[in-house]
Design an enzyme around this catalytic site. Structure first.
Site, PDB file in Angstrom:
ATOM      1  N   HIS A 160       0.805  -1.231   0.000  1.00 45.66           N
ATOM      2  CA  HIS A 160       0.000   0.000   0.000  1.00 45.66           C
ATOM      3  C   HIS A 160       0.832   1.273   0.000  1.00 45.66           C
ATOM      4  O   HIS A 160       0.269   2.356   0.158  1.00 45.66           O
ATOM      5  CB  HIS A 160      -0.910   0.057   1.229  1.00 45.66           C
ATOM      6  CG  HIS A 160      -1.956  -0.989   1.279  1.00 45.66           C
ATOM      7  ND1 HIS A 160      -3.238  -0.784   0.805  1.00 45.66           N
ATOM      8  CD2 HIS A 160      -1.931  -2.259   1.738  1.00 45.66           C
ATOM      9  CE1 HIS A 160      -3.953  -1.879   0.997  1.00 45.66           C
ATOM     10  NE2 HIS A 160      -3.185  -2.798   1.558  1.00 45.66           N
ATOM     11  N   LYS A 177      -8.583  13.912   5.534  1.00 51.95           N
ATOM     12  CA  LYS A 177      -7.758  12.699   5.465  1.00 51.95           C
ATOM     13  C   LYS A 177      -6.708  12.824   6.563  1.00 51.95           C
ATOM     14  O   LYS A 177      -6.576  13.889   7.166  1.00 51.95           O
ATOM     15  CB  LYS A 177      -7.110  12.544   4.086  1.00 51.95           C
ATOM     16  CG  LYS A 177      -6.375  13.800   3.580  1.00 51.95           C
ATOM     17  CD  LYS A 177      -5.771  13.568   2.200  1.00 51.95           C
ATOM     18  CE  LYS A 177      -6.705  13.903   1.051  1.00 51.95           C
ATOM     19  NZ  LYS A 177      -6.908  12.826   0.104  1.00 51.95           N
ATOM     20  N   ARG A 178      -5.972  11.759   6.837  1.00 51.05           N
ATOM     21  CA  ARG A 178      -4.905  11.869   7.828  1.00 51.05           C
ATOM     22  C   ARG A 178      -3.962  13.011   7.455  1.00 51.05           C
ATOM     23  O   ARG A 178      -3.706  13.257   6.274  1.00 51.05           O
ATOM     24  CB  ARG A 178      -4.140  10.546   7.916  1.00 51.05           C
ATOM     25  CG  ARG A 178      -4.922   9.449   8.603  1.00 51.05           C
ATOM     26  CD  ARG A 178      -5.237   9.820  10.050  1.00 51.05           C
ATOM     27  NE  ARG A 178      -4.042   9.867  10.841  1.00 51.05           N
ATOM     28  CZ  ARG A 178      -3.694   8.958  11.754  1.00 51.05           C
ATOM     29  NH1 ARG A 178      -4.487   7.931  11.999  1.00 51.05           N
ATOM     30  NH2 ARG A 178      -2.578   9.072  12.428  1.00 51.05           N
ATOM     31  N   LYS A 190       0.684  14.362   1.886  1.00 51.83           N
ATOM     32  CA  LYS A 190      -0.674  14.676   1.421  1.00 51.83           C
ATOM     33  C   LYS A 190      -0.867  16.186   1.226  1.00 51.83           C
ATOM     34  O   LYS A 190      -1.867  16.624   0.674  1.00 51.83           O
ATOM     35  CB  LYS A 190      -1.709  14.132   2.401  1.00 51.83           C
ATOM     36  CG  LYS A 190      -1.728  12.597   2.493  1.00 51.83           C
ATOM     37  CD  LYS A 190      -2.753  12.106   3.522  1.00 51.83           C
ATOM     38  CE  LYS A 190      -2.630  10.622   3.820  1.00 51.83           C
ATOM     39  NZ  LYS A 190      -3.280   9.773   2.797  1.00 51.83           N
ATOM     40  N   THR A 196      -8.663   6.676  -1.596  1.00 52.59           N
ATOM     41  CA  THR A 196      -9.990   6.091  -1.815  1.00 52.59           C
ATOM     42  C   THR A 196     -11.083   7.127  -1.571  1.00 52.59           C
ATOM     43  O   THR A 196     -12.180   7.004  -2.104  1.00 52.59           O
ATOM     44  CB  THR A 196     -10.223   4.878  -0.886  1.00 52.59           C
ATOM     45  OG1 THR A 196      -9.757   5.195   0.421  1.00 52.59           O
ATOM     46  CG2 THR A 196      -9.475   3.658  -1.400  1.00 52.59           C
ATOM     47  N   LYS A 253     -14.919   8.383  -3.320  1.00 55.97           N
ATOM     48  CA  LYS A 253     -16.167   8.662  -2.579  1.00 55.97           C
ATOM     49  C   LYS A 253     -16.706  10.044  -2.921  1.00 55.97           C
ATOM     50  O   LYS A 253     -17.915  10.236  -3.085  1.00 55.97           O
ATOM     51  CB  LYS A 253     -15.914   8.554  -1.071  1.00 55.97           C
ATOM     52  CG  LYS A 253     -15.506   7.155  -0.628  1.00 55.97           C
ATOM     53  CD  LYS A 253     -14.944   7.123   0.795  1.00 55.97           C
ATOM     54  CE  LYS A 253     -14.225   5.801   1.043  1.00 55.97           C
ATOM     55  NZ  LYS A 253     -13.426   5.810   2.291  1.00 55.97           N
TER      56      LYS A 253
HETATM   57  C1  Z15 Z   1      -2.431   3.469   4.860  1.00 62.24           C
HETATM   58  O1  Z15 Z   1      -3.605   4.009   5.228  1.00 62.24           O
HETATM   59  C2  Z15 Z   1      -2.089   3.365   3.525  1.00 62.24           C
HETATM   60  C3  Z15 Z   1      -0.895   2.790   3.196  1.00 62.24           C
HETATM   61  C4  Z15 Z   1      -0.042   2.332   4.181  1.00 62.24           C
HETATM   62  O2  Z15 Z   1       1.122   1.772   3.855  1.00 62.24           O
HETATM   63  C5  Z15 Z   1      -0.391   2.443   5.503  1.00 62.24           C
HETATM   64 CL1  Z15 Z   1       0.656   1.873   6.700  1.00 62.24          CL
HETATM   65  C6  Z15 Z   1      -1.587   3.016   5.854  1.00 62.24           C
HETATM   66  C7  Z15 Z   1      -3.069   3.820   2.494  1.00 62.24           C
HETATM   67  C8  Z15 Z   1      -2.445   4.594   1.338  1.00 62.24           C
HETATM   68  O3  Z15 Z   1      -1.722   5.692   1.835  1.00 62.24           O
HETATM   69  C9  Z15 Z   1      -3.547   5.056   0.406  1.00 62.24           C
HETATM   70  O4  Z15 Z   1      -3.019   5.716  -0.720  1.00 62.24           O
HETATM   71  C10 Z15 Z   1      -4.385   3.872  -0.052  1.00 62.24           C
HETATM   72  O5  Z15 Z   1      -5.516   4.313  -0.771  1.00 62.24           O
HETATM   73  C11 Z15 Z   1      -4.853   3.057   1.130  1.00 62.24           C
HETATM   74  O6  Z15 Z   1      -3.758   2.694   1.951  1.00 62.24           O
HETATM   75  C12 Z15 Z   1      -5.571   1.787   0.712  1.00 62.24           C
HETATM   76  O7  Z15 Z   1      -4.837   1.078  -0.218  1.00 62.24           O
END
Ligand code: Z15
Length: 837
Positions: free
Chosen positions: A374, A567-568, A573, A678, A682
């Site tokens: 991810h 978002k976080r 970001k 994601t 939405k």
């Molecule tokens: C996280 O929320 C995501 C990736 C990571 O490696 C960790 Cl530790 C947490 C997120 C991505 O930043 C995001 O771009 C992606 O849409 C999401 O995972 C689901 O794949």
């Protein structure tokens, strides 16, 4: 397999099967019964909390009956199952979702009304299940919804944290973390005190030879912690299929506490052991895209992985099949590297406990696992020190070394003349201290590795995992672009829009086949339809405006352009670029005459998101947003032309309120850093446009909806490396508009400038790693285009409708079907058609 009921008793069992409520009256009867007996309250003191509790209990009774039938059906069919291992499941609220998925929300609304309650008030009593940080955890939750809705035999496995992600409060503009004690009352889980697994830690390995002269390893000593299962039913949409999410909770193995010590009067240490065991599942680590290598985190990972594998193996053994058939019965998906130890644990079970030969065992292991990556951010890639693993899991370290040895031998055979490749791909990094590279272990131990959007999947193949493509060949690496569930993210979050769409599509069938959305494209030229569409957006914005007023006391105009970034908080970001842009807008407005100002489009900049508690820069960004808000929102020259709000404690249920109210949302990560994103999906699905970089799934969204319907800006991923190089070794000049923003901050316009010095320094004095200055001009210009476009409301709405009509690809149903076919090799299990829609 199931203990069968003897003939004479079977009649009584079948006669008394309730099946849960069947109609409105039955629902009300169940609610009243639960209020009066389960909750021990009466109609005279039944408040909304009690009504929520009773309604949930009535619905969960129904779910659990379907859950039982689903499990029986799967066992009877002897179907291959997929197990989704994720340290995070960001589920949000369950009641609304359960009512909609089983098609009983209208009935419940009518029933609750007769009992004196408004259903929205009852629903909003529920505490979010927030067992996740951000995108990765929410993706797991969307996947569970799709797996159940598509009738796949699937289980989720996770940890039952006593504290989910912290609750965020904003005090004087700063983030303050408050513990999220969410289990006070949770009707959605079923404790299975009979389903427990003993998990071993520490100890040592004893080698010996068995009677046949074979070497065997025994992992001995150390300590035992008990894993207790808690099951959460996952209802599919418009199907009786109800899958299971099994969450493990840790408990001292000696029972409540050490009676020996207790009897000896050593009360404190008798309780201390128990508390130490329970600490394992006590708290979710609050980092998103960051790994910090803490021992307790590794303990969590092994605890969860070992309990889940024990459970999976136990279920397989009941079928009495040969071990080589394991991969025909079981697929295990690793959500990121967090569960990578499962690879080692299964190999250990097969060779140490079941007596298989290494090669036979390893073939089973590799055929069983799939690994999803991810992120490419280096700080998020997990590494554990060899010493720590040796200490906690001595046998596993030996197996890791053996896996690595055999792997490196293969590499050597493939590339006999390459001196460097072994060091580059070794699972063990020869650093000081030595580290185990979990992503490499996950790749070697899986038959498929996937990224989560096209650009991301290409990037992992050409950068961080490049060598592995040449070793294993390109077919091991694949892409599965993320998706979101339209049940929660359209039907539940935006019922009015869902109904309007249904009126054009002909039914709610688009919730099961999202490509049917394309039918609304025929109606874009229908002025009445556009008017209804706009009215719904305005209603959603008004609802959010009311919420903003009551929570932070800022009055915003619902007809202003709502510009949202939720978002976080993370530097990649680039919320800092957004707030710098807002400051630029503020300075521009201030420099104009009152007459000139009037030509500007009123805007509300809405932010939300949590910062990891130890992430100093992210906290500074939150503080600056709030400081800008308190200046701008109280500036008489500005009025409605610009408002800046930070909504506290962004979570799933707040996303359901915020996303449908957005006109434009920001997905502005430095190109190449956001694996997918994601929420971008939405927002578009809810009739909002987006401003974004060419990153993650933004690229595929553009391809689907058309480039006229999205505001793209900024440098491309392919140019990022060169730009960074230039910053460090060549010239590094700051964009002049951004320089003015810095000047205003440094003058103290938004309070003590020292508070924000880090953010400025990172861009101006350090290397501007995230290219804020490089992209700033293009960002500002693109926002000007957004303003212009919004002024033509008819055209804007046309873009929104067209975009929604082309979003069919981004359902998590499509995504799950791709996993099922390309990675898991599983099929849906036929069920009698029933339920909702
Ligand atoms: C996280 O929320 C995501 C990736 C990571 O490696 C960790 Cl530790 C947490 C997120 C991505 O930043 C995001 O771009 C992606 O849409 C999401 O995972 C689901 O794949």
């Amino acid at each position: 397999v199931e203990a069968s009921i003897p003939e004479p008793q079977r009649d009584a069992w079948t006669k008394h099967q309730t099946g849960g409520f069947k109609d409105k009256d039955g629902f009300e009867r169940e609610v009243v019964r639960h209020v009066e007996t389960t909750l021990a309250r009466s109609m005279f003191n039944c408040d909304e909390t009690a009504a929520y509790a009773a309604a949930s209990l009535a619905f969960r009774d129904r779910l659990i009956l379907e859950w039982n039938r689903t499990q029986q059906r799967q066992t009877f069919a002897d179907a291959k199952r997929v197990y989704y291992l994720s340290l995070e499941f960001l589920m949000g609220r369950a009641l609304d979702n359960a009512m909609l998925n089983i098609g009983q929300k209208d009935l419940a609304a009518a029933g609750l009304a007769e009992l004196g309650f408004r259903i929205e008030d009852v629903i909003s009593q529920e505490h979010d299940a927030a067992l996740g940080n951000g995108g990765l955890g929410r993706l797991a939750a969307c996947f569970l919804d799709s797996l159940a809705s598509l009738n796949y035999p699937a289980w989720g496995y996770g940890l039952r944290y006593r504290y989910g992600i912290f609750k965020q409060e904003i005090i004087d503009g700063y983030q303050v973390e408050v513990p999220d004690y969410w289990l006070d009352f949770n009707p959605w889980e079923f404790p299975r005190h009979d389903v427990t697994v003993d998990i071993q830690f520490y100890g040592h390995v004893q080698k010996s030879t068995d009677s046949s002269g074979k070497n065997v390893a025994h992992w001995e000593g150390g300590e035992i912690v008990k894993a207790v299962a808690y099951d959460v039913p996952i209802p599919g949409y418009a199907t009786p299929s109800t899958n299971n999410l099994r969450l493990w909770s840790s408990k001292a193995s000696g029972g409540e506490f050490d009676f020996q010590k207790f009897n000896n009067g050593d009360y404190e240490s008798s309780v201390a052991d128990q508390q130490r065991a329970e600490t394992i599942s006590a708290v979710l680590y609050p980092n998103d895209n960051l790994e910090r290598g803490k021992e307790l985190r590794l303990k969590q990972q092994y605890f969860w992985v070992a309990a889940s594998l024990y459970d999976i193996v136990r279920r397989f053994k009941k079928t009495k099949r040969a071990w080589k058939e394991f991969p025909e019965q079981v697929a295990i998906q690793l959500n990121d590297t967090h569960p990578t130890l499962a690879i080692v644990e299964l190999q250990r079970i097969l060779i140490d406990l079941e007596g298989l030969e290494w090669d036979e065992a390893w073939n089973i292991v590799v055929s069983t696992f799939g690994y999803t990556n991810h992120t490419v951010l280096p700080e998020a890639l997990e590494k554990w020190s060899v010493g720590l693993i040796q200490h906690l899991l001595p046998r596993h370290l030996q197996i890791i070394y053996d896996i690595n040895l055999f792997f490196l031998q293969t590499v050597e055979r493939l590339f006999p003349n390459d001196r460097d490749i072994l060091g580059r791909v070794s699972i063990i990094e020869e650093s000081n201290p030595k580290m185990v590279r979990m992503a490499f272990l996950a790749i070697v131990g899986s038959h498929k590795v996937n990224g989560v959007a096209e650009l991301h999947s290409d990037l992992i193949k050409t950068t961080i995992f490049k060598d592995f493509v040449s070793i294993f060949g390109p077919d091991k690496f694949t892409n599965v672009t993320n998706g979101v569930t339209p049940r929660r993210w359209l039907h539940q979050a935006n019922p009015k829009l869902s109904d309007l769409i249904a009126s054009k599509v002909g039914s709610l069938e688009f919730l099961r086949d999202l490509t049917l959305l394309n039918k609304i494209e025929n109606s874009v030229d229908d002025a009445a339809f556009r008017k209804e569409w706009a009215a719904i957006k305005l209603a959603n914005k008004t609802k959010l405006a009311d919420y903003i007023k009551t929570t932070i006391g800022v009055v915003v105009n619902p007809s202003a352009l709502f510009d949202v970034q939720v978002k976080r908080i993370h530097e990649y970001k680039r919320q800092q670029m957004n707030i710098f842009g807002v400051i630029h807008r503020y300075l521009t407005l201030k420099s104009l005459s009152p007459e000139e100002r009037k030509t500007f489009l009123p805007r509300v900049s809405i932010f939300g998101g949590k910062a990891a508690p130890g992430y100093w820069m992210a906290k500074q960004i939150i503080h600056l947003i709030n400081s800008v808000g308190s200046v701008v929102n109280n500036d008489k020259d500005i009025g409605d032309l610009l408002k800046v709000v930070f909504l506290e404690d962004y979570n799933v249920s707040k996303a359901e309120l915020i996303i449908p109210a957005s006109d434009i949302s920001e997905h502005i990560s430095t190109a190449g850093t956001e694996a997918s994103g994601t929420s971008n999906m939405k927002f578009v699905l809810n009739g909002g446009l987006i401003i974004g970089t060419c990153d993650g799934a933004n690229i595929e969204i553009t391809r689907e909806i058309g480039e006229n319907n999205i505001f793209l800006f900024g440098n491309l991923a392919e140019d990022v490396e060169d730009l960074r190089h230039t910053h460090t070794y060549g010239s590094h000049t700051i964009d002049p508009d951004l320089a003015k923003v810095f000047e205003a901050i440094e003058k103290g316009t938004f309070g003590d400038s020292k508070d924000f010095a880090g953010m400025i320094t990172a861009v101006r004095d350090h290397s501007d790693y995230y290219l804020v200055s490089d992209d700033f001009h293009s960002y500002i210009e693109t926002h000007a285009l957004v303003d212009e476009a919004y002024k033509n409301q008819e055209e804007w709405i046309t873009k929104c409708i067209t975009s929604v009509s082309r979003m069919g690809f981004f359902t998590s149903d499509r995504c799950i079907n791709e996993y099922a076919e390309g990675i898991w090799n599983i099929e849906p299990l036929a069920v009698e058609k029933a339920g909702a829609a």
